[in-house]
Motif scaffolding. Structure first.
Motif, PDB file in Angstrom:
ATOM      1  N   GLN A 301       0.837  -1.192   0.000  1.00 29.49           N
ATOM      2  CA  GLN A 301       0.000   0.000   0.000  1.00 29.49           C
ATOM      3  C   GLN A 301       0.876   1.248   0.000  1.00 29.49           C
ATOM      4  O   GLN A 301       1.834   1.325   0.779  1.00 29.49           O
ATOM      5  CB  GLN A 301      -0.899  -0.010   1.233  1.00 29.49           C
ATOM      6  CG  GLN A 301      -2.106   0.828   0.999  1.00 29.49           C
ATOM      7  CD  GLN A 301      -2.990   0.905   2.222  1.00 29.49           C
ATOM      8  OE1 GLN A 301      -2.682   0.333   3.266  1.00 29.49           O
ATOM      9  NE2 GLN A 301      -4.082   1.637   2.088  1.00 29.49           N
ATOM     10  N   GLY A 302       0.570   2.192  -0.867  1.00 31.94           N
ATOM     11  CA  GLY A 302       1.346   3.432  -0.910  1.00 31.94           C
ATOM     12  C   GLY A 302       2.446   3.391  -1.958  1.00 31.94           C
ATOM     13  O   GLY A 302       2.995   4.422  -2.304  1.00 31.94           O
ATOM     14  N   ALA A 303       2.768   2.190  -2.450  1.00 32.33           N
ATOM     15  CA  ALA A 303       3.835   2.114  -3.462  1.00 32.33           C
ATOM     16  C   ALA A 303       3.209   2.108  -4.850  1.00 32.33           C
ATOM     17  O   ALA A 303       2.116   1.591  -5.060  1.00 32.33           O
ATOM     18  CB  ALA A 303       4.661   0.852  -3.261  1.00 32.33           C
ATOM     19  N   ARG A 304       3.912   2.685  -5.809  1.00 27.56           N
ATOM     20  CA  ARG A 304       3.431   2.699  -7.196  1.00 27.56           C
ATOM     21  C   ARG A 304       4.627   2.632  -8.134  1.00 27.56           C
ATOM     22  O   ARG A 304       5.775   2.800  -7.718  1.00 27.56           O
ATOM     23  CB  ARG A 304       2.615   3.961  -7.466  1.00 27.56           C
ATOM     24  CG  ARG A 304       3.424   5.270  -7.467  1.00 27.56           C
ATOM     25  CD  ARG A 304       2.601   6.385  -8.096  1.00 27.56           C
ATOM     26  NE  ARG A 304       3.168   7.712  -8.001  1.00 27.56           N
ATOM     27  CZ  ARG A 304       3.934   8.275  -8.932  1.00 27.56           C
ATOM     28  NH1 ARG A 304       4.311   7.585  -9.995  1.00 27.56           N
ATOM     29  NH2 ARG A 304       4.367   9.520  -8.791  1.00 27.56           N
ATOM     30  N   LEU A 305       4.335   2.429  -9.401  1.00 28.57           N
ATOM     31  CA  LEU A 305       5.396   2.438 -10.404  1.00 28.57           C
ATOM     32  C   LEU A 305       5.582   3.866 -10.899  1.00 28.57           C
ATOM     33  O   LEU A 305       4.601   4.605 -11.044  1.00 28.57           O
ATOM     34  CB  LEU A 305       5.026   1.567 -11.609  1.00 28.57           C
ATOM     35  CG  LEU A 305       4.802   0.089 -11.350  1.00 28.57           C
ATOM     36  CD1 LEU A 305       4.423  -0.613 -12.650  1.00 28.57           C
ATOM     37  CD2 LEU A 305       6.068  -0.532 -10.766  1.00 28.57           C
ATOM     38  N   PRO A 306       6.830   4.242 -11.206  1.00 29.40           N
ATOM     39  CA  PRO A 306       7.009   5.529 -11.872  1.00 29.40           C
ATOM     40  C   PRO A 306       6.224   5.518 -13.179  1.00 29.40           C
ATOM     41  O   PRO A 306       6.120   4.475 -13.825  1.00 29.40           O
ATOM     42  CB  PRO A 306       8.528   5.604 -12.136  1.00 29.40           C
ATOM     43  CG  PRO A 306       9.095   4.274 -11.818  1.00 29.40           C
ATOM     44  CD  PRO A 306       8.096   3.510 -11.025  1.00 29.40           C
ATOM     45  N   SER A 307       5.702   6.639 -13.554  1.00 28.53           N
ATOM     46  CA  SER A 307       4.896   6.896 -14.764  1.00 28.53           C
ATOM     47  C   SER A 307       3.422   6.570 -14.587  1.00 28.53           C
ATOM     48  O   SER A 307       2.621   6.941 -15.444  1.00 28.53           O
ATOM     49  CB  SER A 307       5.449   6.238 -16.038  1.00 28.53           C
ATOM     50  OG  SER A 307       5.391   4.844 -15.984  1.00 28.53           O
ATOM     51  N   ARG A 309       1.456   7.941 -12.415  1.00 28.76           N
ATOM     52  CA  ARG A 309       0.816   9.250 -12.261  1.00 28.76           C
ATOM     53  C   ARG A 309       0.577   9.868 -13.649  1.00 28.76           C
ATOM     54  O   ARG A 309      -0.501  10.349 -13.961  1.00 28.76           O
ATOM     55  CB  ARG A 309       1.719  10.175 -11.425  1.00 28.76           C
ATOM     56  CG  ARG A 309       1.197  11.595 -11.279  1.00 28.76           C
ATOM     57  CD  ARG A 309       2.300  12.582 -10.986  1.00 28.76           C
ATOM     58  NE  ARG A 309       3.264  12.672 -12.056  1.00 28.76           N
ATOM     59  CZ  ARG A 309       3.096  13.370 -13.178  1.00 28.76           C
ATOM     60  NH1 ARG A 309       1.981  14.051 -13.361  1.00 28.76           N
ATOM     61  NH2 ARG A 309       4.006  13.379 -14.127  1.00 28.76           N
ATOM     62  N   ARG A 310       1.606   9.777 -14.485  1.00 27.51           N
ATOM     63  CA  ARG A 310       1.548  10.359 -15.831  1.00 27.51           C
ATOM     64  C   ARG A 310       0.387   9.759 -16.634  1.00 27.51           C
ATOM     65  O   ARG A 310      -0.377  10.471 -17.270  1.00 27.51           O
ATOM     66  CB  ARG A 310       2.885  10.052 -16.508  1.00 27.51           C
ATOM     67  CG  ARG A 310       3.060  10.552 -17.894  1.00 27.51           C
ATOM     68  CD  ARG A 310       4.365   9.995 -18.494  1.00 27.51           C
ATOM     69  NE  ARG A 310       5.537  10.183 -17.650  1.00 27.51           N
ATOM     70  CZ  ARG A 310       6.171  11.320 -17.480  1.00 27.51           C
ATOM     71  NH1 ARG A 310       5.745  12.381 -18.106  1.00 27.51           N
ATOM     72  NH2 ARG A 310       7.220  11.401 -16.690  1.00 27.51           N
ATOM     73  N   ARG A 314      -2.952  11.808 -17.799  1.00 27.94           N
ATOM     74  CA  ARG A 314      -3.100  11.932 -19.250  1.00 27.94           C
ATOM     75  C   ARG A 314      -4.562  11.700 -19.667  1.00 27.94           C
ATOM     76  O   ARG A 314      -5.081  12.410 -20.509  1.00 27.94           O
ATOM     77  CB  ARG A 314      -2.177  10.906 -19.908  1.00 27.94           C
ATOM     78  CG  ARG A 314      -1.890  11.127 -21.325  1.00 27.94           C
ATOM     79  CD  ARG A 314      -0.863  10.139 -21.841  1.00 27.94           C
ATOM     80  NE  ARG A 314       0.493  10.431 -21.434  1.00 27.94           N
ATOM     81  CZ  ARG A 314       1.575   9.852 -21.972  1.00 27.94           C
ATOM     82  NH1 ARG A 314       1.440   8.950 -22.916  1.00 27.94           N
ATOM     83  NH2 ARG A 314       2.776  10.165 -21.564  1.00 27.94           N
ATOM     84  N   GLU A 315      -5.192  10.715 -19.034  1.00 28.12           N
ATOM     85  CA  GLU A 315      -6.611  10.442 -19.369  1.00 28.12           C
ATOM     86  C   GLU A 315      -7.458  11.680 -19.130  1.00 28.12           C
ATOM     87  O   GLU A 315      -8.325  12.031 -19.911  1.00 28.12           O
ATOM     88  CB  GLU A 315      -7.151   9.312 -18.484  1.00 28.12           C
ATOM     89  CG  GLU A 315      -6.755   7.950 -18.967  1.00 28.12           C
ATOM     90  CD  GLU A 315      -7.280   6.860 -18.022  1.00 28.12           C
ATOM     91  OE1 GLU A 315      -8.261   7.105 -17.293  1.00 28.12           O
ATOM     92  OE2 GLU A 315      -6.669   5.783 -18.030  1.00 28.12           O
ATOM     93  N   ARG A 316      -7.176  12.369 -17.980  1.00 25.67           N
ATOM     94  CA  ARG A 316      -7.992  13.529 -17.610  1.00 25.67           C
ATOM     95  C   ARG A 316      -7.716  14.722 -18.518  1.00 25.67           C
ATOM     96  O   ARG A 316      -8.639  15.388 -18.994  1.00 25.67           O
ATOM     97  CB  ARG A 316      -7.729  13.887 -16.142  1.00 25.67           C
ATOM     98  CG  ARG A 316      -8.403  15.183 -15.720  1.00 25.67           C
ATOM     99  CD  ARG A 316      -8.401  15.395 -14.218  1.00 25.67           C
ATOM    100  NE  ARG A 316      -7.124  15.179 -13.568  1.00 25.67           N
ATOM    101  CZ  ARG A 316      -6.091  16.028 -13.626  1.00 25.67           C
ATOM    102  NH1 ARG A 316      -6.181  17.143 -14.325  1.00 25.67           N
ATOM    103  NH2 ARG A 316      -4.964  15.761 -12.983  1.00 25.67           N
ATOM    104  N   THR A 317      -6.426  15.011 -18.771  1.00 22.99           N
ATOM    105  CA  THR A 317      -6.122  16.234 -19.533  1.00 22.99           C
ATOM    106  C   THR A 317      -6.542  16.099 -20.998  1.00 22.99           C
ATOM    107  O   THR A 317      -6.936  17.082 -21.610  1.00 22.99           O
ATOM    108  CB  THR A 317      -4.626  16.601 -19.450  1.00 22.99           C
ATOM    109  OG1 THR A 317      -3.862  15.485 -19.896  1.00 22.99           O
ATOM    110  CG2 THR A 317      -4.217  16.987 -18.054  1.00 22.99           C
ATOM    111  N   ILE A 318      -6.480  14.880 -21.528  1.00 23.11           N
ATOM    112  CA  ILE A 318      -6.955  14.685 -22.909  1.00 23.11           C
ATOM    113  C   ILE A 318      -8.453  14.987 -22.970  1.00 23.11           C
ATOM    114  O   ILE A 318      -8.950  15.604 -23.905  1.00 23.11           O
ATOM    115  CB  ILE A 318      -6.635  13.254 -23.396  1.00 23.11           C
ATOM    116  CG1 ILE A 318      -5.130  13.103 -23.627  1.00 23.11           C
ATOM    117  CG2 ILE A 318      -7.411  12.904 -24.672  1.00 23.11           C
ATOM    118  CD1 ILE A 318      -4.645  11.696 -23.931  1.00 23.11           C
ATOM    119  N   ARG A 319      -9.158  14.627 -21.901  1.00 21.67           N
ATOM    120  CA  ARG A 319     -10.619  14.837 -21.859  1.00 21.67           C
ATOM    121  C   ARG A 319     -10.975  16.286 -21.485  1.00 21.67           C
ATOM    122  O   ARG A 319     -11.776  16.925 -22.155  1.00 21.67           O
ATOM    123  CB  ARG A 319     -11.211  13.866 -20.826  1.00 21.67           C
ATOM    124  CG  ARG A 319     -12.731  13.800 -20.801  1.00 21.67           C
ATOM    125  CD  ARG A 319     -13.211  12.931 -19.643  1.00 21.67           C
ATOM    126  NE  ARG A 319     -12.777  13.446 -18.362  1.00 21.67           N
ATOM    127  CZ  ARG A 319     -12.118  12.737 -17.436  1.00 21.67           C
ATOM    128  NH1 ARG A 319     -11.805  11.478 -17.619  1.00 21.67           N
ATOM    129  NH2 ARG A 319     -11.744  13.294 -16.294  1.00 21.67           N
TER     130      ARG A 319
END
Ligand code: NDP
Length: 341
Positions: A301-307, A309-310, A314-319
């Motif tokens: 929990q709390g860990a993620r892969l780099p990118s 977030r990107r 990206r899904e939101r800003t394209i929309r």
């Protein structure tokens, strides 16, 4: 602070119009506009539209060629060189990436040296392009002296970013792209622009003491991340993007042209075809092996892969488009409506 909302198409057009009105050639301006639009799309604001005035100010540099046409040479079967001709990096990369990808596919591994280019961008666009072609990518560039070596107090290394990209069969590529300083210089500039102090530990002032004042930090030196470890990575990048490919170290860029407003030097890209490194296994097994590691990271929990977030952003800003400060919008509109050099 007032803001303006833009679609990504409008963002691209604003960048393109500002650059071409100020004398940047169409192919150079198109490549830069794509790069900054990708940065805005991914909410990497320090390399988005904020950077267009940097490109425009760079036009006053002694060496810059605003209509440079990059020249590609093959130095060895797996070693390519693009001489950017003192133009900006995005166009040189556009010319160099397809042959780099083709060569890595045929040779297993390939190197692309970009020389004599003004690099004012993040590295993930080129790293991602390599991984989108199914290859593993490394990218390194140096910049202008801004970072003190561990234990020192004077800016010597650039903020020297490196990016790494790993292609995935069933997901967008994993990409990380990070400066070798605690923080990228653009973020310190954004703090200065917005009248905010910077956290302790990012930088030292001209007196060599820790500072939280972004202006003092920009006159003094940023610190490498992780002390001597980040310092060694910055050193490695100076060597890879400088001595190895016959280009300048960060401090030499400023010594050649003390009035320079942008870093002008080398960039090194390495592309590896994973299928040709698989040996006894196959590409699917190799991909599954990597995915098992990523799954272990996600289990925590709390860990993620780099990118990640990107990709989410990206899904939101394209929309929904992007939001930029009103003052920046006005500045770019004014560049677009004034004829430059
Ligand atoms: P950041 O510290 O913002 O991010 C570095 C990397 O770490 C990103 O790939 C980011 O992925 C990843 N990351 C962040 N948080 C996490 C987390 N919790 N878990 C896993 N991964 C994480 O970048 P920097 O400030 O170091 O650099 C910013 C940009 O500045 C870069 O694009 C760099 O290329 C550019 N730059 C350019 C220079 C030039 O001269 N051209 C000089 C120096 C920097 P994610 O995007 O998903 O958050």
């Amino acid at each position: 602070m007032s803001t303006v909302t833009l679609t990504l198409d409008k963002c691209y057009a604003l960048a393109l119009d500002a650059l071409t009105a100020q004398g940047v050639s169409e192919p150079q301006a198109t490549a830069i506009a794509e790069t900054v639009t990708h940065a805005e799309r991914d909410e990497c604001v320090s390399h988005g539209l904020f950077r267009i005035p940097f490109y425009i100010r760079a036009l006053s540099n002694r060496y810059i060629v605003a209509d440079a046409e990059p020249v590609l040479t093959r130095l060895a079967p797996g070693v390519l060189r693009v001489d950017a001709g003192f133009g900006f990096a995005p166009y040189a990369l556009k010319c160099g990436l397809p042959p780099l990808i083709d060569t890595a596919r045929s040779q297993g591994v390939a190197i692309l040296a970009i020389n004599n280019s003004y690099h004012i961008a993040g590295l993930w666009p080129e790293a991602e392009a390599v991984a989108n072609a199914g290859l593993v990518g490394f990218v390194f560039t140096n910049s202008l002296p801004a970072v003190a070596p561990a234990g020192g107090t004077k800016a010597l290394f650039g903020t020297n970013p490196m990016a790494f990209a790993w292609p995935r069969n069933e997901a967008p590529p994993l990409v990380f792209d990070q400066a070798s300083s605690v923080i990228a210089k653009g973020d310190v500039m954004l703090h200065e622009r917005d009248g905010k102090s910077i956290p302790e530990g990012w930088a030292i002032g001209p007196d060599g003491h820790s500072t939280t004042d972004p202006a003092a930090a920009l006159q003094g030196a940023l610190l490498p991340f992780g002390g001597h470890k980040g310092s060694s990575i910055a050193l490695m990048i100076e060597l890879l993007a400088g001595a190895l490919i016959g280009d300048l170290f960060s401090y030499e860029v400023i010594e050649r042209d003390p009035s320079t407003k942008a870093p002008c030097g080398g960039e090194l890209l390495i592309a590896i075809d994973p299928a040709q490194c698989a040996g006894t296994t196959d590409r699917d097994a190799q991909d599954a092996h990597a995915e098992a590691l990523f799954a272990r990271i996600h289990e925590q929990q709390g860990a993620r892969l780099p990118s990640e977030r990107r990709w989410r952003v990206r899904e939101r800003t394209i929309r929904d488009g992007i939001s930029i400060p009103g003052a920046l919008f006005d500045e770019l509109t004014s560049y677009a409506s004034t004829v430059g050099r």
